[in-house]
Design a protein around this motif. Structure first.
Motif, PDB file in Angstrom:
ATOM      1  N   PHE A 102       0.712  -1.178   0.161  1.00 14.60           N
ATOM      2  CA  PHE A 102      -0.048   0.082   0.029  1.00 14.60           C
ATOM      3  C   PHE A 102       0.716   1.262  -0.768  1.00 14.60           C
ATOM      4  N   GLN A 103       1.977   1.303   0.343  1.00 11.12           N
ATOM      5  CA  GLN A 103       3.125   2.238   1.050  1.00 11.12           C
ATOM      6  C   GLN A 103       3.549   2.731  -0.391  1.00 11.12           C
ATOM      7  N   TRP A 104       4.083   1.615  -0.968  1.00  9.80           N
ATOM      8  CA  TRP A 104       4.821   2.180  -2.881  1.00  9.80           C
ATOM      9  C   TRP A 104       3.475   2.269  -3.648  1.00  9.80           C
ATOM     10  N   MET A 105       2.859   1.748  -3.595  1.00  8.53           N
ATOM     11  CA  MET A 105       1.519   2.076  -4.419  1.00  8.53           C
ATOM     12  C   MET A 105       1.337   3.537  -4.283  1.00  8.53           C
ATOM     13  N   SER A 106       1.075   3.774  -3.623  1.00 13.03           N
ATOM     14  CA  SER A 106       0.771   5.242  -2.892  1.00 13.03           C
ATOM     15  C   SER A 106       1.316   6.260  -3.551  1.00 13.03           C
ATOM     16  N   GLU A 107       2.642   6.281  -3.752  1.00 10.31           N
ATOM     17  CA  GLU A 107       3.338   7.187  -3.912  1.00 10.31           C
ATOM     18  C   GLU A 107       3.271   6.542  -5.937  1.00 10.31           C
ATOM     19  N   ALA A 108       3.362   5.702  -6.395  1.00  9.86           N
ATOM     20  CA  ALA A 108       3.375   5.159  -7.815  1.00  9.86           C
ATOM     21  C   ALA A 108       1.938   6.143  -8.573  1.00  9.86           C
ATOM     22  N   PHE A 109       1.420   5.778  -7.505  1.00  7.50           N
ATOM     23  CA  PHE A 109       0.000   6.444  -7.955  1.00  7.50           C
ATOM     24  C   PHE A 109      -0.356   7.428  -8.234  1.00  7.50           C
ATOM     25  N   ARG A 110       0.885   8.352  -7.069  1.00  8.24           N
ATOM     26  CA  ARG A 110       0.408   9.994  -7.027  1.00  8.24           C
ATOM     27  C   ARG A 110       1.243  10.430  -8.536  1.00  8.24           C
ATOM     28  N   ILE A 111       2.285   9.728  -8.447  1.00  4.91           N
ATOM     29  CA  ILE A 111       3.291  10.172  -9.767  1.00  4.91           C
ATOM     30  C   ILE A 111       2.855   9.618 -11.101  1.00  4.91           C
ATOM     31  N   LEU A 112       2.220   8.870 -11.263  1.00  8.64           N
ATOM     32  CA  LEU A 112       1.824   8.321 -12.433  1.00  8.64           C
ATOM     33  C   LEU A 112       0.821   8.895 -12.808  1.00  8.64           C
ATOM     34  N   LYS A 113       0.796   9.177 -14.371  1.00 11.31           N
ATOM     35  CA  LYS A 113      -0.202   9.952 -15.151  1.00 11.31           C
ATOM     36  C   LYS A 113      -1.386   9.656 -15.413  1.00 11.31           C
ATOM     37  N   ASP A 114      -2.652  10.503 -15.555  1.00  9.46           N
ATOM     38  CA  ASP A 114      -4.203  10.167 -15.815  1.00  9.46           C
ATOM     39  C   ASP A 114      -4.020   8.958 -16.999  1.00  9.46           C
ATOM     40  N   SER A 115      -3.276   8.989 -17.674  1.00  7.47           N
ATOM     41  CA  SER A 115      -2.778   8.703 -19.460  1.00  7.47           C
ATOM     42  C   SER A 115      -1.914   7.627 -18.917  1.00  7.47           C
ATOM     43  N   GLY A 116      -1.449   7.653 -17.970  1.00 11.22           N
ATOM     44  CA  GLY A 116      -0.154   6.204 -17.461  1.00 11.22           C
ATOM     45  C   GLY A 116      -1.190   4.771 -17.097  1.00 11.22           C
ATOM     46  N   SER A 117      -0.759   3.799 -17.424  1.00 11.18           N
ATOM     47  CA  SER A 117      -0.708   2.498 -16.682  1.00 11.18           C
ATOM     48  C   SER A 117       0.569   2.318 -15.984  1.00 11.18           C
TER      49      SER A 117
ATOM     50  N   LYS B 199      -8.835   8.239 -19.763  1.00  6.74           N
ATOM     51  CA  LYS B 199      -7.003   8.370 -20.801  1.00  6.74           C
ATOM     52  C   LYS B 199      -6.645   8.122 -20.813  1.00  6.74           C
ATOM     53  N   ARG B 200      -6.535   6.774 -20.353  1.00  7.69           N
ATOM     54  CA  ARG B 200      -5.592   5.908 -20.774  1.00  7.69           C
ATOM     55  C   ARG B 200      -4.949   5.112 -21.472  1.00  7.69           C
ATOM     56  N   LYS B 201      -3.610   5.948 -22.221  1.00 12.07           N
ATOM     57  CA  LYS B 201      -3.218   5.183 -23.169  1.00 12.07           C
ATOM     58  C   LYS B 201      -2.975   3.641 -23.332  1.00 12.07           C
ATOM     59  N   PHE B 202      -3.759   2.842 -24.712  1.00 12.93           N
ATOM     60  CA  PHE B 202      -3.033   1.773 -25.646  1.00 12.93           C
ATOM     61  C   PHE B 202      -3.174   2.234 -26.589  1.00 12.93           C
ATOM     62  N   TYR B 203      -2.112   1.448 -27.357  1.00 11.01           N
ATOM     63  CA  TYR B 203      -1.409   1.381 -27.856  1.00 11.01           C
ATOM     64  C   TYR B 203      -2.001   0.033 -29.086  1.00 11.01           C
ATOM     65  N   PRO B 204      -2.914  -0.482 -29.744  1.00 13.35           N
ATOM     66  CA  PRO B 204      -3.199  -2.597 -30.155  1.00 13.35           C
ATOM     67  C   PRO B 204      -2.627  -2.961 -31.237  1.00 13.35           C
ATOM     68  N   PHE B 205      -2.682  -1.275 -32.352  1.00 14.49           N
ATOM     69  CA  PHE B 205      -2.094  -1.946 -33.348  1.00 14.49           C
ATOM     70  C   PHE B 205      -0.074  -1.572 -33.335  1.00 14.49           C
ATOM     71  N   SER B 206       0.196  -1.690 -32.072  1.00 12.78           N
ATOM     72  CA  SER B 206       1.997  -0.914 -31.958  1.00 12.78           C
ATOM     73  C   SER B 206       2.988  -2.727 -32.498  1.00 12.78           C
ATOM     74  N   ARG B 207       2.283  -3.710 -32.624  1.00 12.62           N
ATOM     75  CA  ARG B 207       3.283  -4.370 -32.874  1.00 12.62           C
ATOM     76  C   ARG B 207       2.659  -5.362 -34.340  1.00 12.62           C
TER      77      ARG B 207
END
Length: 269
Positions: free
Chosen positions: A83-98, A156-164
């Motif tokens: 919970f501690q490290w994920m809370s920091e991860a949530f804060r620093i992740l962009k709204d469009s991030g994963s 807002k999450r970005k996903f690139y379905p035909f990148s591969r």
């Protein structure tokens, strides 16, 4: 990886924190230095919460070539730690991030609970099927690993379905390549660096590249809070992504830095 009190985090400031560098610090300390919503993608494989022996003679490891220092978390502390490290991860992740979090079955419940409690939205529960597990006599053989694909804002999450594979790409049997590639069970072989210097655990480059191609683009900033051997940073650099990484074990940090500085994937012992 160890838990840090709020006071200890405050008193251990980094002099600077810039992209395309890795740091020999606790990840919670490191992430506390990152401003809100700066990270495009997080890919990480946290400690196991088991009695893990780094030089155990399994998976064709030679003890003399496996670096020592693996830091483990007690099972009773694992939820709080997560919970501690994920809370920091949530804060620093962009709204469009994963974020992609790898987990064995033993601590999966804590990972899932912490993701929900922090506020992450689960997109997929992926299964990584590797070539074989440890032979057992009293239970079924474990030959897979879990990967939780989550985001902060599903709209807002970005996903690139035909990148591969292109939308109309087909295999010899006429089946869709991009559909097969996006199924939620990934059969990817483990990497065995026979005769090379290594840390006790590492993700194969193929699985990291696949994640990056679907959930980031060139120039994006990729973070691994538990860097280990440096796989995520090395693959990020190779694929034109910016990277950040934190690793508390000095030997692992030095190994990862050597790989990055010299642009070497495998290092002979």
């Amino acid at each position: 990886m160890t838990l840090l009190s709020k006071d200890s985090i405050t008193n251990l400031k980094l002099k600077s924190l810039t992209p395309n560098k890795i740091y020999n610090v606790n990840c919670i300390q490191g992430m506390s230095e990152i401003p809100d919503k700066k990270i495009d993608l997080i890919v990480t494989d946290p400690p196991f919460a088991i009695n893990f022996k780094a030089t155990k003679a399994n998976y064709n490891r030679t003890a003399s070539r496996v670096m020592q220092g693996y830091n483990e978390i007690k099972p009773e502390d694992y939820y709080d730690f997560t919970f501690q490290w994920m809370s920091e991860a949530f804060r620093i992740l962009k709204d469009s991030g994963s974020m992609y979090v790898f987990s064995g079955w033993n601590n999966l419940k804590d990972i899932l609970m912490a993701l929900d409690d922090v506020g992450f939205v689960t997109i997929n529960h992926l299964i990584w099927k590797y070539q074989f597990g440890v032979v057992t006599k009293k239970k079924f053989v474990t030959s897979h690993y879990h990967c939780l694909y989550v985001c902060k804002n599903p709209k807002k999450r970005k996903f690139y379905p035909f990148s591969r594979f292109k939308k109309d790409s087909k295999n010899k049997e006429g089946r869709s390549l991009h559909y097969k590639d996006k199924e939620d069970v990934w059969e990817i072989k483990r990497e065995y660096w026979t005769g090379d210097e290594k840390t006790p655990t590492k993700l194969p480059s193929e699985i990291i590249e696949k994640i990056m191609q679907y959930s980031s683009k060139r120039g994006d900033l990729v973070l691994d809070p538990f860097l280990g051997s440096g796989q995520v940073a090395v693959i990020s650099k190779k694929n034109g992504r910016k990277f950040l990484g934190f690793e508390i074990v000095k030997e692992y940090y030095s190994f990862a830095k050597k790989r990055l500085d010299k642009n070497i994937y495998r290092i002979k012992k």
